[in-house]
Motif scaffolding. Structure first.
Motif, PDB file in Angstrom:
ATOM      1  N   ALA A   1      27.388  35.162  31.429  1.00  0.00           N
ATOM      2  CA  ALA A   1      28.527  34.559  31.879  1.00  0.00           C
ATOM      3  C   ALA A   1      27.353  33.111  31.731  1.00  0.00           C
ATOM      4  O   ALA A   1      26.412  32.850  31.526  1.00  0.00           O
ATOM      5  CB  ALA A   1      28.152  35.127  33.176  1.00  0.00           C
TER       6      ALA A   1
ATOM      7  N   PRO B   1      32.816  33.782  32.335  1.00  0.00           N
ATOM      8  CA  PRO B   1      32.315  34.498  32.906  1.00  0.00           C
ATOM      9  C   PRO B   1      31.644  35.739  31.466  1.00  0.00           C
ATOM     10  O   PRO B   1      32.583  34.827  30.843  1.00  0.00           O
ATOM     11  CB  PRO B   1      33.715  35.416  32.729  1.00  0.00           C
TER      12      PRO B   1
ATOM     13  N   ASP C   1      32.590  40.685  32.350  1.00  0.00           N
ATOM     14  CA  ASP C   1      33.857  40.753  33.276  1.00  0.00           C
ATOM     15  C   ASP C   1      35.773  39.515  32.632  1.00  0.00           C
ATOM     16  O   ASP C   1      36.737  39.558  33.927  1.00  0.00           O
ATOM     17  CB  ASP C   1      33.013  39.191  34.401  1.00  0.00           C
TER      18      ASP C   1
END
Length: 257
Positions: free
Chosen positions: A84, A89, A93
């Motif tokens: 990230a 992200p 994620d």
């Protein structure tokens, strides 16, 4: 009797004129058409919706292929392959591990569309494709088992997911360079396989479980599966102003917006 009449075996008063010949030829052609051609000529669509292999949305919730320990390891890997930052992200994620899990649970994992017959070359060029008797699902199962065993033997009994981010990067670097020696499945082949699938999951249509909220497309300015770009054809040097749209649309999307 004329020569033409004699050749056809017809009396002269029944000889075929041009109009009759063309009409009979057209009729013969129409009789020989396939149903698809006939529907096309009649103005109908010459195929049925869904007759091809349509994409199947990823099943939400849980893991379909990975065990809980395997899932933790893969999530830890993709989180370091795409960490990230201020632009996007992490791979975890973004759903890359979910994408990989769903692919391994489907035709890709079983190598249904890959040629899997021997012999397998040891130093084949990339264009010859995978050179292994193992399907992608089998490669992941063997590779993740080998990774877990290597980490526990070389990292104080810890599994890969239990390592710090810095330690994970060190292990992944050793895998990429072939310096880590796994038992049962090579470290470098596993690294290359997970890296390839992670990139696919980050940029594939969200339909397949990755690229959540189209983060990958937003990162590179890709418009997605929009069907009409006529309003922007003459503005090729300008940034595309509309948000991306997936095969299933997007939240708040209406055609033309």
């Amino acid at each position: 009797m004329s020569a033409g009449a004699a050749m056809t075996g017809l009396p002269i008063n029944h000889s075929i004129n041009r109009r009759t010949l063309l009409a009979s030829t057209a009729a013969a052609v129409l009789v020989g058409l396939t149903p698809a051609h006939a529907r096309f000529l009649s103005g109908e669509v010459p195929w049925a919706p869904g007759a091809a292999t349509p994409p199947e949305p990823a099943t939400p919730g849980g893991w379909l292929f990975f065990t809980p320990d395997e899932a933790r390891a893969v999530e830890a890997i993709v989180e370091r392959l795409i960490p990230a930052d201020e632009l996007s992200p992490s791979g975890k994620d973004a759903g890359c591990a979910v994408f990989i899990d769903r692919q391994l649970a489907g035709p890709y994992g079983a190598a249904e569309r890959l040629y899997m017959k021997p012999p397998f070359a040891t130093n084949a060029a990339p264009e010859f494709g995978p050179q292994s008797p193992l399907s992608p699902a089998q490669q992941y199962r063997a590779g993740l088992k080998a990774l877990d065993a290597w980490c526990k033997a070389n990292r104080g009994g810890k599994s890969f997911a239990d390592l710090s981010p810095t330690e994970r990067d060190t292990v992944l670097t050793a895998m990429e360079k072939g310096e880590a020696k796994f038992e049962g499945f090579g470290a470098r082949p596993l690294f290359n396989l997970v890296l390839q699938n992670t990139m696919e999951g980050f940029f594939a249509d969200p339909l397949y479980g990755g690229n959540r909220d189209m983060v990958g497309w937003k990162l590179i300015g890709f418009p997605g599966a929009r069907y009409d770009y006529r309003d922007f054809i003459d503005h090729v040097t300008d940034p595309y102003p509309l948000p991306p749209v997936g095969l299933q649309g997007r939240a708040g999307w209406t055609p033309g917006r």
